[in-house]
Design a protein around this motif. Structure first.
Motif, mmCIF file in Angstrom:
data_model
loop_
_atom_site.group_PDB
_atom_site.id
_atom_site.type_symbol
_atom_site.label_atom_id
_atom_site.label_comp_id
_atom_site.label_asym_id
_atom_site.label_seq_id
_atom_site.Cartn_x
_atom_site.Cartn_y
_atom_site.Cartn_z
ATOM 1 N N GLU A 101 -5.328 -1.872 -4.498
ATOM 2 C CA GLU A 101 -3.896 -1.512 -3.924
ATOM 3 C C GLU A 101 -2.705 -2.506 -4.310
ATOM 4 O OE1 GLU A 101 -5.144 -1.521 0.342
ATOM 5 O OE2 GLU A 101 -7.168 -0.059 0.158
ATOM 6 N N PRO A 102 -1.585 -1.792 -3.638
ATOM 7 C CA PRO A 102 -0.666 -3.538 -3.867
ATOM 8 C C PRO A 102 -0.792 -4.706 -3.227
ATOM 9 C CG PRO A 102 0.273 -0.951 -3.600
ATOM 10 C CD PRO A 102 -0.855 -0.998 -3.530
ATOM 11 N N GLU A 103 -0.003 -5.473 -4.383
ATOM 12 C CA GLU A 103 -0.772 -6.650 -3.147
ATOM 13 C C GLU A 103 0.839 -7.117 -2.472
ATOM 14 O OE1 GLU A 103 -0.632 -11.070 -5.152
ATOM 15 O OE2 GLU A 103 -2.756 -11.445 -4.736
ATOM 16 N N ASP A 104 0.267 -6.999 -1.407
ATOM 17 C CA ASP A 104 1.595 -7.588 -0.400
ATOM 18 C C ASP A 104 0.753 -8.428 0.953
ATOM 19 O OD1 ASP A 104 -0.145 -5.589 1.407
ATOM 20 O OD2 ASP A 104 1.702 -4.424 0.935
ATOM 21 N N ILE A 105 2.115 -8.799 1.894
ATOM 22 C CA ILE A 105 1.258 -9.768 3.285
ATOM 23 C C ILE A 105 0.425 -9.415 3.803
ATOM 24 C CG2 ILE A 105 2.621 -9.084 4.758
ATOM 25 C CD1 ILE A 105 1.208 -12.683 3.803
ATOM 26 N N ASN A 106 -0.171 -7.467 4.133
ATOM 27 C CA ASN A 106 -0.988 -7.347 4.948
ATOM 28 C C ASN A 106 -1.819 -6.736 3.675
ATOM 29 O OD1 ASN A 106 -0.245 -6.328 7.400
ATOM 30 N ND2 ASN A 106 1.444 -4.131 6.382
ATOM 31 N N HIS A 107 -2.173 -6.776 2.215
ATOM 32 C CA HIS A 107 -3.336 -6.567 1.910
ATOM 33 C C HIS A 107 -4.372 -8.324 1.933
ATOM 34 C CE1 HIS A 107 -6.534 -5.313 -1.214
ATOM 35 N NE2 HIS A 107 -5.893 -6.136 -1.760
ATOM 36 N N VAL A 108 -3.866 -9.500 2.134
ATOM 37 C CA VAL A 108 -3.483 -10.385 1.244
ATOM 38 C C VAL A 108 -4.028 -11.244 2.713
ATOM 39 C CG1 VAL A 108 -3.545 -13.085 1.614
ATOM 40 C CG2 VAL A 108 -2.412 -10.744 -0.669
ATOM 41 N N THR A 109 -3.706 -10.792 4.305
ATOM 42 C CA THR A 109 -3.905 -11.376 5.726
ATOM 43 C C THR A 109 -5.297 -10.184 6.060
ATOM 44 O OG1 THR A 109 -2.368 -9.822 6.679
ATOM 45 C CG2 THR A 109 -1.741 -12.926 5.808
ATOM 46 N N SER A 110 -5.235 -9.134 5.978
ATOM 47 C CA SER A 110 -6.651 -7.863 6.284
ATOM 48 C C SER A 110 -6.725 -7.139 5.812
ATOM 49 C CB SER A 110 -5.805 -7.526 7.911
ATOM 50 O OG SER A 110 -4.289 -6.985 6.989
ATOM 51 N N GLU A 111 -6.760 -6.609 4.684
ATOM 52 C CA GLU A 111 -7.322 -6.039 3.996
ATOM 53 C C GLU A 111 -7.833 -6.124 2.407
ATOM 54 O OE1 GLU A 111 -4.040 -3.549 2.753
ATOM 55 O OE2 GLU A 111 -3.500 -3.109 4.758
ATOM 56 N N CYS A 112 -7.586 -7.040 2.436
ATOM 57 C CA CYS A 112 -8.603 -7.247 0.538
ATOM 58 C C CYS A 112 -9.774 -7.527 0.994
ATOM 59 C CB CYS A 112 -7.603 -9.252 0.403
ATOM 60 S SG CYS A 112 -8.075 -8.776 -1.687
ATOM 61 N N SER A 113 -10.990 -7.002 -0.751
ATOM 62 C CA SER A 113 -12.136 -6.570 -0.176
ATOM 63 C C SER A 113 -12.278 -8.484 -0.559
ATOM 64 C CB SER A 113 -12.622 -6.191 -1.678
ATOM 65 O OG SER A 113 -11.992 -6.516 -3.130
ATOM 66 N N PHE A 114 -11.690 -9.143 -0.859
ATOM 67 C CA PHE A 114 -12.331 -9.778 -1.035
ATOM 68 C C PHE A 114 -12.844 -10.321 0.085
ATOM 69 C CE2 PHE A 114 -12.802 -14.748 -3.371
ATOM 70 C CZ PHE A 114 -13.968 -14.242 -3.512
ATOM 71 N N LEU A 115 -11.299 -11.225 0.702
ATOM 72 C CA LEU A 115 -11.052 -11.396 1.676
ATOM 73 C C LEU A 115 -12.765 -10.883 3.388
ATOM 74 C CD1 LEU A 115 -10.036 -13.009 4.412
ATOM 75 C CD2 LEU A 115 -8.498 -11.254 4.720
ATOM 76 N N LEU A 116 -12.624 -9.519 2.356
ATOM 77 C CA LEU A 116 -13.716 -8.983 3.904
ATOM 78 C C LEU A 116 -14.955 -9.218 2.993
ATOM 79 C CD1 LEU A 116 -12.062 -5.160 3.558
ATOM 80 C CD2 LEU A 116 -11.803 -6.997 5.294
ATOM 81 N N ASP A 117 -15.339 -9.672 2.432
ATOM 82 C CA ASP A 117 -16.266 -9.889 1.845
ATOM 83 C C ASP A 117 -16.899 -11.611 2.446
ATOM 84 O OD1 ASP A 117 -16.678 -7.721 0.358
ATOM 85 O OD2 ASP A 117 -16.829 -8.391 -1.413
ATOM 86 N N ILE A 118 -15.842 -12.596 2.398
ATOM 87 C CA ILE A 118 -16.037 -13.473 3.080
ATOM 88 C C ILE A 118 -16.293 -13.580 4.776
ATOM 89 C CG2 ILE A 118 -15.202 -15.869 3.712
ATOM 90 C CD1 ILE A 118 -13.244 -15.897 1.027
ATOM 91 N N LEU A 119 -15.675 -13.148 5.247
ATOM 92 C CA LEU A 119 -15.802 -12.579 6.847
ATOM 93 C C LEU A 119 -17.205 -11.653 6.680
ATOM 94 C CD1 LEU A 119 -12.078 -10.773 7.571
ATOM 95 C CD2 LEU A 119 -12.996 -13.524 7.927
#
Ligand SMILES: [Zn+2]
Length: 189
Positions: free
Chosen positions: A67-85
């Motif tokens: 997916e394009p890396e935009d602010i939505n992706h970085v703050t709520s959608e990124c798979s790496f972030l979701l893995d941390i959560l």
């Protein structure tokens, strides 16, 4: 409270400035500055660079999210972030989830003092994901989502909750009896 008062209060709360309200989360200075950059619209995501005629070689998320890396992706959608959560959730900590940056922004704008423990963890997770993303892009080592989740908890414990253990208990799993005897699973034993 009357319906009118409730509606007025909600509207008032939604007009709160999320930047001003960052102080309610008692973030560490570097994380606070990171979120200040997000709200200021100056976090250099791939989308941000492209909009300023500085397109990266590959506009997709460095974590392979396709997916394009935009602010939505970085703050709520990124798979790496979701893995941390997920790592935090699996250890029993409540962490909110959001579908967009707008939802994150609203949550921060309306959070009340001493009520944002889960949101604080969330803000730290987004910061750690971004920090690791930069390390990955520049060929530097970075921690796994589990390691980063443990680091987040260590940061929260040493910074925000050290003076108020009763507050720590609001996000502490039930199987932990004392804030002074607990360590993230990574370091147990
Ligand atoms: Zn991603």
């Amino acid at each position: 409270m009357t319906i009118t008062a409730i509606v007025y209060r909600q509207q008032f709360e939604q007009r709160q400035d999320p930047v001003v309200n960052l102080s309610q989360l008692r973030l560490h200075p570097r994380e606070k500055f990171f979120w200040w950059r997000i709200f200021g619209g100056i976090l250099p995501t791939h989308e941000w660079l492209s909009s300023r005629h500085l397109p990266p070689p590959n506009p997709a998320c460095p974590w392979g999210c396709s997916e394009p890396e935009d602010i939505n992706h970085v703050t709520s959608e990124c798979s790496f972030l979701l893995d941390i959560l997920s790592a935090l959730s699996n250890w029993g900590f409540f962490v909110p989830r959001f579908r967009s940056f707008a939802e994150v922004k609203l949550a921060i704008a309306t959070v009340r003092k001493k009520k944002g423990a889960g949101l604080q963890l969330y803000c730290y997770a987004v910061y750690q994901a971004w920090r690791s993303r930069n390390a990955k892009k520049h060929g530097r080592p970075f921690g796994s989502p589990t390691v980063l989740a443990a680091a987040i908890l260590a940061t929260c414990k040493s910074h925000s909750f050290s003076s108020s253990p009763e507050h720590w208990g609001t996000i502490q799993p039930s199987w932990l009896s004392s804030p002074n005897s607990w360590y993230p699973p990574l370091w147990a034993g």
